[in-house]
Design a protein around this motif. Sequence first.
Motif, PDB file in Angstrom:
ATOM      1  N   VAL A   1      50.282  56.727  50.389  1.00 57.68           N
ATOM      2  CA  VAL A   1      51.584  57.249  49.992  1.00 57.68           C
ATOM      3  C   VAL A   1      52.076  58.289  51.008  1.00 57.68           C
ATOM      4  CG1 VAL A   1      52.549  58.820  48.244  1.00 57.68           C
ATOM      5  CG2 VAL A   1      51.348  56.743  47.517  1.00 57.68           C
TER       6      VAL A   1
ATOM      7  N   PRO B   1      49.539  59.418  40.220  1.00 57.50           N
ATOM      8  CA  PRO B   1      48.842  58.761  41.331  1.00 57.50           C
ATOM      9  C   PRO B   1      47.340  59.065  41.309  1.00 57.50           C
ATOM     10  CG  PRO B   1      50.390  60.450  42.121  1.00 57.50           C
ATOM     11  CD  PRO B   1      50.446  60.494  40.647  1.00 57.50           C
TER      12      PRO B   1
ATOM     13  N   ASP C   1      44.955  56.734  46.162  1.00 58.87           N
ATOM     14  CA  ASP C   1      46.243  56.181  46.613  1.00 58.87           C
ATOM     15  C   ASP C   1      46.999  57.144  47.519  1.00 58.87           C
ATOM     16  OD1 ASP C   1      46.120  53.776  45.082  1.00 58.87           O
ATOM     17  OD2 ASP C   1      46.575  54.955  43.295  1.00 58.87           O
TER      18      ASP C   1
ATOM     19  N   LYS D   1      54.983  49.981  43.896  1.00 57.12           N
ATOM     20  CA  LYS D   1      53.879  49.467  43.063  1.00 57.12           C
ATOM     21  C   LYS D   1      54.496  49.088  41.722  1.00 57.12           C
ATOM     22  CE  LYS D   1      50.564  49.587  39.987  1.00 57.12           C
ATOM     23  NZ  LYS D   1      50.717  49.711  38.517  1.00 57.12           N
TER      24      LYS D   1
ATOM     25  N   MET E   1      60.272  60.313  46.154  1.00 54.76           N
ATOM     26  CA  MET E   1      59.271  59.474  45.478  1.00 54.76           C
ATOM     27  C   MET E   1      59.283  59.767  43.995  1.00 54.76           C
ATOM     28  SD  MET E   1      55.929  59.063  47.846  1.00 54.76           S
ATOM     29  CE  MET E   1      55.978  57.786  49.116  1.00 54.76           C
TER      30      MET E   1
ATOM     31  N   ALA F   1      56.707  54.193  41.880  1.00 61.39           N
ATOM     32  CA  ALA F   1      55.473  53.491  41.509  1.00 61.39           C
ATOM     33  C   ALA F   1      55.262  53.552  40.002  1.00 61.39           C
ATOM     34  CB  ALA F   1      54.271  54.137  42.220  1.00 61.39           C
TER      35      ALA F   1
ATOM     36  N   LEU G   1      50.045  48.251  45.321  1.00 58.12           N
ATOM     37  CA  LEU G   1      50.749  49.157  46.249  1.00 58.12           C
ATOM     38  C   LEU G   1      51.124  48.382  47.522  1.00 58.12           C
ATOM     39  CD1 LEU G   1      51.623  52.108  46.611  1.00 58.12           C
ATOM     40  CD2 LEU G   1      49.400  52.551  47.673  1.00 58.12           C
TER      41      LEU G   1
ATOM     42  N   LEU H   1      56.331  58.967  41.182  1.00 53.79           N
ATOM     43  CA  LEU H   1      54.986  58.378  41.065  1.00 53.79           C
ATOM     44  C   LEU H   1      54.333  58.748  39.738  1.00 53.79           C
ATOM     45  CD1 LEU H   1      53.739  59.616  44.603  1.00 53.79           C
ATOM     46  CD2 LEU H   1      54.895  57.453  44.126  1.00 53.79           C
TER      47      LEU H   1
END
Length: 352
Positions: A119, A111, A115, A55, A135, A106, A81, A137
């Motif tokens: 994910v 988040p 979302d 994203k 990840m 992202a 996304l 985020l």
Amino acid sequence: MTAASHASLRHDWTRQEVLDLFALPFNDLLFEAQVVHRQNFNPNQVQLSTLLSIKTGACPEDCKYCPQSGLYDTGLEKEKLLELQKVVEEARAAKASGASRFCMGAAWRSPRDKDMPAVLDMIREVKSLGLETCMTLGMLDEGQAQQLADAGLDYYNHNLDTSPEYYGEIITTRTYQDRLDTLDNVRRAGMKVCCGGIVGMGEDASDRAGLLTQLANLPQHPESVPINMLVKIKGTPLAEQDDIDPFDFIRTIAVARIMMPESYVRLSAGREEMNEQMQALAFMAGANSIFYCEKLLTTPNPKANSDMALLQRLGITPEQREIRHTSEEQEAALLQEVENQRAGQAFYNAAL
Ligand code: SAM
Ligand code: DTB
Ligand code: SF4
């Protein structure tokens, strides 16, 4: 200070001790870092992570280095996304080109609950390809961290970026404590921590020492410590920042290696601006992980074939850490491990 005094894991570093390491003659510092490195790792292996922005842009935060902050006009094209299918395709390509971990980033402050299902699907699908997953985020609360862990996320990346004192010069929309709280939530959910920072943002040696002190004095060292060199982005407040002295960058890697002997230290963003000699010095100083992808999140990174050529010229092999599923594959992994250990015994260990 002898190498042996750094052999065990410490969480009680003082800023002055760390500044003393930074002040060592360059060759002494590199020698010590190399000794610590050889005590803990195969010095001729580097872990490869591929990064994908899932994203992009329009982030509400004001991080002064970041091309993705919606507050600066960086000309970046924003993207919603990504679809699951696109992420899986990219992960498959990363695996085929030799990466062992797939990191998804992202541009969020944190988040949103809506979302999360998408994910979580990404984690499950990427993991099922036999890749480690990571990840980044933004901030996570306890529940979000647990959801990611339950879906099988191996690593969460959340950087402290710089020292507590310099932090306010760089970001005002969230605090250092917010970041520490997220790291705590990640740990408590049982995930591995990827946490580092950026150098070359106008900070001084004391700030670099302050960042590394914070990282090493966490209750547990982050398993992965990305050291980014600022990628200067037109439109951001740090666009015209002076370059960091390359030797100070290498010193930062070496001190990180000494302070966090069992952690992977990643030679992270900024490699486009480094020549091969500088990257080789970073490996010598104890870096043993890189981002292996032609784009980081939004900015260019060296081409896969030039990275492979460099590793080959240096006699470095990519670390294989495939997640294996069947007993036959587990057996193959064990055999590989024995082989690695046998090869490892052949290395000159300056500490012995
Ligand atoms: N938005 C999330 C966050 O900030 O936690 C995740 C993505 S953010 C882009 C991840 C990290 O990338 C930042 O913490 C920062 O350390 C690094 N980064 C971003 N822009 C950079 C730049 N221009 N140069 C070097 N590192 C950068
Ligand atoms: C990290 O420490 N560095 C990566 C990753 N974690 C997410 C990001 C670097 C971003 C560089 C600027 C860009 O490409 O947007
Ligand atoms: Fe947003 Fe992360 Fe960039 Fe900060 S570093 S502006 S939080 S994407």
